[in-house]
Design an enzyme around this catalytic site. Structure first.
Site, short mmCIF file in Angstrom:
data_model
loop_
_atom_site.label_atom_id
_atom_site.label_comp_id
_atom_site.label_asym_id
_atom_site.label_seq_id
_atom_site.Cartn_x
_atom_site.Cartn_y
_atom_site.Cartn_z
CG ASP A 1 68.12 34.90 22.60
OD1 ASP A 1 67.36 36.41 23.02
OD2 ASP A 1 68.31 34.77 21.93
CB SER A 2 63.43 34.52 21.58
OG SER A 2 65.00 35.04 21.15
CB CYS B 1 66.64 38.91 24.25
SG CYS B 1 65.46 38.87 23.12
CD GLU C 1 65.91 30.02 17.34
OE1 GLU C 1 65.33 28.81 17.66
OE2 GLU C 1 66.78 31.05 18.25
CB CYS D 1 69.45 40.60 16.72
SG CYS D 1 68.68 38.53 16.96
CG HIS E 1 68.68 34.43 16.93
ND1 HIS E 1 67.89 35.34 18.13
CD2 HIS E 1 68.27 33.61 16.82
CE1 HIS E 1 67.38 34.25 18.99
NE2 HIS E 1 67.30 33.28 17.97
#
Ligand code: DGL
Length: 261
Positions: free
Chosen positions: A11-12, A74, A150, A182, A184
């Protein structure tokens, strides 16, 4: 032996750990290598060309690490990986197809909201997959949620306020199913859920892990190890701050290190 090889996941940043958690639950005997591409995070505000190149580099890196399959944990990377997936000679599974399928199956009144990064929404893959004659799809690019996820301030009042304000536009849409497009966004679950008190939340982890399991059984590459698999975590960014960011990740990992890709 081929079956003993690890599964690559990336993932990022830390969002894909919400997928890794479900992969570990569903495939506990497999070894995993997780790459958080923190040095390039966020993906969702970058261009299609940039992300496609980056995905190619990470996939090549994982293939060199001799993984037997790759999970693109992701959505933004998945939305830009069609050709990479098609030309690979190991199974590469993205999160979008299984997640969209699950959402179409889950909705009762047909009102589906999909929340994703700006780039994922711009590419329109979710909108296409979620649209049937019985559904109405409300798509929103909320890349502003990624830095909130994040950060270590996920439960703060400001974070909550920003989320409530962004999602206010859904208050009169009678949404019964919300897709976290997403990975996240699972980290902001408590706040997001407040804007959709009666909706079912569809996250990427479980449907993707089940699809991987099905594929591995089909290709006979399931690890027949009876012990718990090994979990190796890598970041392309700063190791110290990354460790601080993932203190919520309760699964014990075997190694954690910084890598240059
Ligand atoms: N977690 C990623 C996704 O699922 C993207 C976050 C980012 O913008 O880097 O799309």
């Amino acid at each position: 032996m081929y079956k003993k090889r690890p599964i690559g996941v990336f993932d990022s940043g830390i969002g894909g750990l919400t997928v890794l958690k479900d992969l570990i639950d569903i495939l506990p005997n497999e070894d995993f290598i997780y790459i958080a591409d923190t040095a390039y995070c966020p993906y969702g505000t970058k261009s299609k060309t940039e992300i496609t190149q980056r995905v190619e580099q990470i996939v090549d890196y994982l293939i060199n690490m001799k993984v037997k399959a790759i999970i693109i944990a992701c959505n933004t990377a998945t939305a830009n990986a069609k050709e990479i997936i098609e030309k690979a000679n190991i199974p590469i599974i993205g999160v979008i197809d299984p997640t969209a399928k699950e959402a179409v199956y889950a909705t009762k009144n047909g009102n589906i909201a999909v929340l994703a990064t700006n780039l994922t929404i711009k590419l329109g893959i979710y909108q296409q997959l979620l649209s049937t004659e019985n559904t109405r799809v409300y798509a929103l690019g909320c890349s502003n949620f990624v830095p909130l996820a994040e950060s270590n301030n996920r439960d703060s009042e400001e974070t909550n306020k920003e989320i409530q304000e962004t999602l206010f536009q859904f208050h009169d849409k009678n949404i019964d199913t919300v897709v976290y497009g997403c990975t996240h966004f699972g980290l902001l679950n408590e706040s997001i859920k407040r804007s959709f008190p009666n909706a079912k939340i569809i996250s990427c982890g479980v449907p993707t892990a089940l699809l991987l399991k099905e594929n591995m059984e089909k290709f006979k590459i399931v690890n027949d190890n009876c012990n718990k698999g090994k979990i190796n975590i890598c970041t392309t960014g700063n190791l110290k701050s990354f460790k601080g960011q993932i203190s919520w990740f309760i699964y014990p990992y075997d190694t954690i290190k910084q890598v240059n890709i």
